[in-house]
Structure formats: C-alpha cells, structure tokens
Design a protein around this motif. Sequence first.
Motif, PDB file in Angstrom:
ATOM      1  N   LYS A   1      65.694   8.743  72.543  1.00 51.60           N
ATOM      2  CA  LYS A   1      66.904   8.929  73.364  1.00 51.60           C
ATOM      3  C   LYS A   1      66.540   9.349  74.780  1.00 51.60           C
ATOM      4  CE  LYS A   1      70.063  10.069  69.634  1.00 51.60           C
ATOM      5  NZ  LYS A   1      70.919  11.103  69.034  1.00 51.60           N
ATOM      6  N   PHE A   2      65.599  10.276  74.897  1.00 50.13           N
ATOM      7  CA  PHE A   2      65.172  10.730  76.220  1.00 50.13           C
ATOM      8  C   PHE A   2      64.560   9.581  77.003  1.00 50.13           C
ATOM      9  CE2 PHE A   2      61.879  12.141  79.115  1.00 50.13           C
ATOM     10  CZ  PHE A   2      62.596  13.003  79.927  1.00 50.13           C
ATOM     11  N   LEU A   3      63.643   8.839  76.371  1.00 49.24           N
ATOM     12  CA  LEU A   3      62.950   7.757  77.075  1.00 49.24           C
ATOM     13  C   LEU A   3      63.896   6.629  77.458  1.00 49.24           C
ATOM     14  CD1 LEU A   3      59.633   7.715  75.041  1.00 49.24           C
ATOM     15  CD2 LEU A   3      59.977   8.539  77.384  1.00 49.24           C
ATOM     16  N   GLU A   4      64.885   6.356  76.627  1.00 54.80           N
ATOM     17  CA  GLU A   4      65.856   5.318  76.983  1.00 54.80           C
ATOM     18  C   GLU A   4      66.679   5.741  78.198  1.00 54.80           C
ATOM     19  OE1 GLU A   4      66.607   3.078  72.733  1.00 54.80           O
ATOM     20  OE2 GLU A   4      67.972   4.690  73.289  1.00 54.80           O
ATOM     21  N   LYS A   5      67.001   7.017  78.259  1.00 54.34           N
ATOM     22  CA  LYS A   5      67.846   7.515  79.346  1.00 54.34           C
ATOM     23  C   LYS A   5      67.048   7.750  80.633  1.00 54.34           C
ATOM     24  CE  LYS A   5      71.359  10.995  80.261  1.00 54.34           C
ATOM     25  NZ  LYS A   5      72.077  12.159  79.745  1.00 54.34           N
ATOM     26  N   HIS A   6      65.773   8.138  80.492  1.00 56.23           N
ATOM     27  CA  HIS A   6      64.978   8.553  81.655  1.00 56.23           C
ATOM     28  C   HIS A   6      63.658   7.793  81.766  1.00 56.23           C
ATOM     29  CE1 HIS A   6      67.673  11.965  82.239  1.00 56.23           C
ATOM     30  NE2 HIS A   6      67.572  12.200  80.949  1.00 56.23           N
ATOM     31  N   GLU A   7      63.633   6.545  81.338  1.00 57.81           N
ATOM     32  CA  GLU A   7      62.372   5.811  81.319  1.00 57.81           C
ATOM     33  C   GLU A   7      61.734   5.697  82.700  1.00 57.81           C
ATOM     34  OE1 GLU A   7      60.412   1.631  79.769  1.00 57.81           O
ATOM     35  OE2 GLU A   7      62.360   2.254  79.005  1.00 57.81           O
TER      36      GLU A   7
ATOM     37  N   ALA B   1      52.714   2.972  76.173  1.00 51.56           N
ATOM     38  CA  ALA B   1      52.923   4.210  75.417  1.00 51.56           C
ATOM     39  C   ALA B   1      54.410   4.488  75.218  1.00 51.56           C
ATOM     40  CB  ALA B   1      52.251   5.379  76.131  1.00 51.56           C
ATOM     41  N   ILE B   2      55.189   4.283  76.259  1.00 50.89           N
ATOM     42  CA  ILE B   2      56.634   4.500  76.146  1.00 50.89           C
ATOM     43  C   ILE B   2      57.248   3.514  75.163  1.00 50.89           C
ATOM     44  CG2 ILE B   2      58.816   4.292  77.434  1.00 50.89           C
ATOM     45  CD1 ILE B   2      57.348   5.690  79.772  1.00 50.89           C
ATOM     46  N   ARG B   3      56.834   2.257  75.220  1.00 54.05           N
ATOM     47  CA  ARG B   3      57.357   1.267  74.287  1.00 54.05           C
ATOM     48  C   ARG B   3      57.005   1.633  72.840  1.00 54.05           C
ATOM     49  NH1 ARG B   3      54.985  -2.376  71.683  1.00 54.05           N
ATOM     50  NH2 ARG B   3      53.177  -2.498  73.045  1.00 54.05           N
ATOM     51  N   ILE B   4      55.763   2.034  72.612  1.00 51.04           N
ATOM     52  CA  ILE B   4      55.326   2.431  71.271  1.00 51.04           C
ATOM     53  C   ILE B   4      56.160   3.603  70.778  1.00 51.04           C
ATOM     54  CG2 ILE B   4      53.427   3.520  69.996  1.00 51.04           C
ATOM     55  CD1 ILE B   4      51.519   1.780  71.787  1.00 51.04           C
TER      56      ILE B   4
ATOM     57  N   LEU C   1      59.439  19.356  69.916  1.00 50.91           N
ATOM     58  CA  LEU C   1      58.074  19.759  70.217  1.00 50.91           C
ATOM     59  C   LEU C   1      57.066  18.844  69.512  1.00 50.91           C
ATOM     60  CD1 LEU C   1      56.195  21.665  71.654  1.00 50.91           C
ATOM     61  CD2 LEU C   1      56.420  23.257  69.747  1.00 50.91           C
ATOM     62  N   ASN C   2      57.304  18.570  68.256  1.00 51.44           N
ATOM     63  CA  ASN C   2      56.418  17.675  67.510  1.00 51.44           C
ATOM     64  C   ASN C   2      56.449  16.261  68.101  1.00 51.44           C
ATOM     65  OD1 ASN C   2      54.550  17.502  65.260  1.00 51.44           O
ATOM     66  ND2 ASN C   2      56.023  16.039  64.432  1.00 51.44           N
ATOM     67  N   GLN C   3      57.616  15.817  68.503  1.00 51.54           N
ATOM     68  CA  GLN C   3      57.714  14.496  69.119  1.00 51.54           C
ATOM     69  C   GLN C   3      56.927  14.446  70.430  1.00 51.54           C
ATOM     70  OE1 GLN C   3      61.575  12.646  69.355  1.00 51.54           O
ATOM     71  NE2 GLN C   3      62.239  13.699  67.499  1.00 51.54           N
ATOM     72  N   TYR C   4      56.962  15.525  71.197  1.00 51.24           N
ATOM     73  CA  TYR C   4      56.203  15.563  72.447  1.00 51.24           C
ATOM     74  C   TYR C   4      54.700  15.537  72.170  1.00 51.24           C
ATOM     75  CZ  TYR C   4      54.486  16.690  77.031  1.00 51.24           C
ATOM     76  OH  TYR C   4      53.812  16.639  78.222  1.00 51.24           O
ATOM     77  N   ILE C   5      54.254  16.236  71.151  1.00 48.34           N
ATOM     78  CA  ILE C   5      52.834  16.221  70.772  1.00 48.34           C
ATOM     79  C   ILE C   5      52.413  14.799  70.432  1.00 48.34           C
ATOM     80  CG2 ILE C   5      51.173  16.960  69.012  1.00 48.34           C
ATOM     81  CD1 ILE C   5      52.798  19.632  68.906  1.00 48.34           C
ATOM     82  N   ILE C   6      53.239  14.105  69.662  1.00 44.97           N
ATOM     83  CA  ILE C   6      52.930  12.714  69.298  1.00 44.97           C
ATOM     84  C   ILE C   6      52.930  11.837  70.544  1.00 44.97           C
ATOM     85  CG2 ILE C   6      53.719  10.698  68.003  1.00 44.97           C
ATOM     86  CD1 ILE C   6      54.858  12.764  65.923  1.00 44.97           C
TER      87      ILE C   6
END
Length: 86
Positions: free
Chosen positions: A57-63, A45-48, A18-23
């Motif tokens: 992990k989520f972004l690498e798998k579902h970018e 934003a995704i790269r940052i 949840l905190n990661q999603y807020i960030i």
Amino acid sequence: MINVRMKIIQESDEDNILNQYIIFTKVMDEQIRIYGSTSEAVLKAIRICKDRNILKKFLEKHEKEAVDIMVELYTQKRSAGRLHCK
C-alpha cells in the motif's frame, strides 16, 4: 565504562510494518548486488516487494518518492565509497 542494552530486531513471521521494512531492505540489498547501485535495482526491488505484498500500500501510494529517496541514498553511498578509497 558504559553498559548498553540493545534489542536486535530481525525478520520474523509476523505481518507488521517493521518486519515488512526488514524484508524490503533485504530485497533492496539483493537487487543492488545484482544490478549495482542503479535506479533499475530500486525499481526491481519495489516491484518484487509489491508482488510479495511487502509495504504494498505504501509503495503504490508513494512509489515515485521511494524511488527518488532510494536512488539518492545509494548514490550517496557510492560517492562516499569512492571518497574513502582514495
């Protein structure tokens, strides 16, 4: 009359999803302010976030899906804004 209790969730020092999603949303908003509602803003934003280990992990798998969804979301927001301005 309705009594409502809300729990406001804010960024914290906790390392949870949840905190990661807020960030992630804060980084996304920052990039949208810089680059506008563009795919460039979403990709940056995704790269940052991946560099900062935010939803990495989520972004690498579902970018690709994340980019598609965020571009569509901001395209809809931009279109809705135009409709309200007329």
